[in-house]
Write an enzyme that holds these catalytic residues in place. Structure first.
Site, PDB file in Angstrom:
ATOM      1  N   GLU A   7     -12.580   0.238  -9.559  1.00  0.00           N
ATOM      2  CA  GLU A   7     -12.213  -0.667 -10.649  1.00  0.00           C
ATOM      3  C   GLU A   7     -13.229  -0.709 -11.790  1.00  0.00           C
ATOM      4  O   GLU A   7     -12.855  -0.741 -12.973  1.00  0.00           O
ATOM      5  CB  GLU A   7     -11.968  -2.079 -10.101  1.00  0.00           C
ATOM      6  CG  GLU A   7     -10.639  -2.257  -9.400  1.00  0.00           C
ATOM      7  CD  GLU A   7     -10.585  -1.624  -8.023  1.00  0.00           C
ATOM      8  OE1 GLU A   7      -9.466  -1.396  -7.507  1.00  0.00           O
ATOM      9  OE2 GLU A   7     -11.665  -1.343  -7.450  1.00  0.00           O
ATOM     10  N   GLU A  49       0.821  -1.206   0.000  1.00  0.00           N
ATOM     11  CA  GLU A  49       0.000   0.000   0.000  1.00  0.00           C
ATOM     12  C   GLU A  49       0.857   1.259   0.000  1.00  0.00           C
ATOM     13  O   GLU A  49       0.534   2.251  -0.664  1.00  0.00           O
ATOM     14  CB  GLU A  49      -0.939   0.007   1.214  1.00  0.00           C
ATOM     15  CG  GLU A  49      -1.956  -1.120   1.234  1.00  0.00           C
ATOM     16  CD  GLU A  49      -3.049  -0.958   0.179  1.00  0.00           C
ATOM     17  OE1 GLU A  49      -3.079   0.092  -0.488  1.00  0.00           O
ATOM     18  OE2 GLU A  49      -3.861  -1.889   0.026  1.00  0.00           O
ATOM     19  N   GLU A  61     -18.135  -6.508  -2.129  1.00  0.00           N
ATOM     20  CA  GLU A  61     -16.775  -7.033  -2.173  1.00  0.00           C
ATOM     21  C   GLU A  61     -16.753  -8.451  -2.741  1.00  0.00           C
ATOM     22  O   GLU A  61     -15.912  -8.780  -3.562  1.00  0.00           O
ATOM     23  CB  GLU A  61     -16.155  -7.017  -0.767  1.00  0.00           C
ATOM     24  CG  GLU A  61     -15.852  -5.634  -0.234  1.00  0.00           C
ATOM     25  CD  GLU A  61     -14.645  -4.988  -0.906  1.00  0.00           C
ATOM     26  OE1 GLU A  61     -13.589  -4.885  -0.270  1.00  0.00           O
ATOM     27  OE2 GLU A  61     -14.768  -4.603  -2.086  1.00  0.00           O
ATOM     28  N   ASP A 101      -4.617  -9.542  -8.131  1.00  0.00           N
ATOM     29  CA  ASP A 101      -4.986  -8.707  -9.276  1.00  0.00           C
ATOM     30  C   ASP A 101      -3.859  -7.862  -9.869  1.00  0.00           C
ATOM     31  O   ASP A 101      -3.550  -7.940 -11.067  1.00  0.00           O
ATOM     32  CB  ASP A 101      -6.162  -7.799  -8.886  1.00  0.00           C
ATOM     33  CG  ASP A 101      -5.961  -7.076  -7.558  1.00  0.00           C
ATOM     34  OD1 ASP A 101      -4.928  -7.292  -6.906  1.00  0.00           O
ATOM     35  OD2 ASP A 101      -6.856  -6.300  -7.168  1.00  0.00           O
TER      36      ASP A 101
END
Length: 533
Positions: free
Chosen positions: A338, A83, A317, A224
């Site tokens: 996304e 992150e 989610e 991802d």
């Protein structure tokens, strides 16, 4: 609709400045702040380049100077390596590359130097201890001051291993320090060599032993952005090797994970479906399909995702494909970008007006469901639209930015040469910057490909020029000149022979006193010299 997106941004941004700053994030229900990812005003860092995208250059300059003068990363805080890289390193790099257009005072060597770039280097250097493992795969957490704790868990998700090449290669190409790109590539190769016999990757791996600890294979959470960075890294760096690697993964993904127009989760060793669910993070995939040219399948996939959004006004989610309902315990929507991201890429590709209508629907849903008095809140449950007291920094960095760019398809970030400018350096050299081909990192921070090329080429030209000048001024005759006057053999040396000012342990260092450099770099430089000669 661009103006509506701007209004959305400033409602959230001003709410953060007035109620959340200097904490990492705004809590939009109680209208106060909280530290989440690192205790360094994360939302301000993450939102900085969005200010430039929206054209608010005065606020961009104010915040950039505020960060440059006051932010301190030398703090005793444990942070996520993943992150911190995508949000902080990526955000600082993007802001650094936008400094010229925003009217920020530039250093003479910009874009190859600058205070925001220095901050990005500082943060990246504090992440590097995490990569000191036998496998070259990083730990998931590092302390910004003290490095990796002795008791740190060695289990890291796949994305946490392989999502560094965009930021780290940008650092290397801008600064000339190859270590960042080399470290990121080692981690990628380590993952590539860890694929199963049928070509799939698991979800979590032990970075000390290289053994998989979670065998579910998918394209969503925990995996991802590794696939995303193979494609984007290939484009950013003109590195076909990464695209070829992605294509090797794509075959098994399409064979084992794709069921109709959905992508599910399967056992990495057998290919049998283990989780027939759709994750909201997987909505990046149609955008990635568009990037590598498969727009037909991208359209089919995204339509399935729109159906979920249309049903709930947000994507949970986890969504059970077999039960056609949110997965119990994972029914929230934290304002993720996304689906909007993929819509933007597809619309840029084919200009289908239906995609703009989808975008308007997404905008209206967020405005209606998530808006609070001081910001926008995570949707705790998409079925009844209860809210949670959190506004993640990616809402301002990604969700807002992709929405704005969807309604501004001629933005310089999405076009070729529209925003190009000529950068002249003091030694007479010139570079064209902002020529198009921006690559967005997985936090939607745009990286100017032409800036990387500019700094890399200029540095190589300088190195080659210096070597060539040394070569031209070198007199080979001096190599064989020996002064033999007064020379006499000493047949009986007294005592043990030593090197002056050294002991035996230092002999090797003294004899081979040359800069450490990888063999391929030496070969490249000499090849360029003799080619030009």
């Amino acid at each position: 609709h661009r103006n509506k997106v701007k209004d959305m941004f400033y409602h959230a941004y001003n709410g953060y400045l007035e109620r959340g700053y200097p904490y990492d994030e705004l809590r939009p229900l109680t209208c106060d702040g909280v530290n989440t990812w690192g205790s360094f005003s994360l939302t301000l860092v993450d939102a900085l380049d969005t200010l430039a995208v929206l054209g608010n250059y005065s606020e961009f300059r104010r915040v950039a100077n505020e960060l440059t003068n006051n932010i301190d990363f030398n703090i005793n805080v444990n942070v996520s390596v993943f992150e911190t890289n995508i949000r902080v390193v990526g955000g600082l790099l993007s802001a650094h590359l936008m400094a010229d257009k925003a009217g920020l005072e530039l250093t003479p060597g910009w874009p190859c130097s600058g205070p925001l770039l220095d901050l990005a280097v500082d943060v990246a250097d504090r992440l590097l201890p995490a990569f000191n493992t036998p496998t070259y795969m990083p730990f998931g957490t590092v302390n910004l001051r003290y490095g990796v704790d002795a008791n740190e868990t060695p289990i890291t998700c796949t994305a946490g291993v392989g999502t560094f090449i965009v930021e780290f290669a940008t650092l290397s190409r801008l600064t000339g320090d190859a270590k960042y790109e080399e470290i990121a590539m080692k981690a990628i190769h380590a993952l590539n060599q860890s694929r199963s016999n049928i070509g799939l990757l698991g979800n979590h791996i032990n970075v000390i032993t290289g053994k998989w600890t979670a065998l579910d294979s998918g394209i969503g959470a925990g995996v991802d952005s590794f696939y995303e960075y193979l494609v984007k890294g290939s484009i950013l760096l003109d590195m076909p090797e990464l695209m070829e690697m992605f294509k090797e993964f794509l075959g098994p993904i399409e064979k084992y994970l794709k069921q109709g127009d959905w992508y599910m989760w399967a056992n990495m060793n057998t290919g049998s479906i283990t989780l027939p669910i759709h994750q909201s993070l997987e909505a990046f995939w149609p955008g990635l399909q568009t990037l590598y040219g498969d727009t037909e399948n991208a359209y089919k996939t995204i339509l399935s995702y729109y159906d979920v959004w249309d049903k709930y006004g947000g994507t949970p989610e986890f969504y059970s494909i077999t039960q056609s309902e949110p997965f119990n315990g994972r029914e929230g929507y934290p304002l993720r970008p996304e689906l909007i991201e993929s819509t933007m890429y597809l619309y840029k590709s084919n200009k289908d007006p239906r995609l703009l209508e989808f975008g308007k629907q997404l905008l209206r849903s967020i405005e209606k469901v998530a808006k609070t008095n001081c910001g926008y809140a995570t949707v705790k449950d998409v079925r009844d639209h209860r809210l949670d007291n959190r506004m993640e920094s990616f809402f301002l960095a990604e969700t807002i930015k992709y929405l704005y760019l969807l309604f501004d398809p001629e933005n310089p970030l999405l076009t070729t040469m529209k925003g190009a400018s000529l950068r002249e350096f003091g030694d007479g050299r010139e570079c064209i910057l902002g020529a198009g081909g921006y690559i967005f990192n997985t936090e939607a921070h745009p990286i100017d490909v032409s800036a990387l090329h500019c700094c890399d080429i200029m540095r190589k030209d300088t190195e080659n020029s210096n070597i060539w000048n040394t070569f031209k001024s070198f007199d080979a005759k001096t190599l064989f000149t020996v002064n033999r006057s007064g020379w006499e053999p000493n047949p009986e040396p007294s005592g043990q022979r030593t090197w002056a000012g050294s002991d035996d342990r230092n002999v090797s260092r003294l004899v081979t006193n040359c800069d450490a450099e990888s063999y391929h770099m030496k070969f490249m430089k000499h090849g360029q010299i003799f080619t030009e000669a």
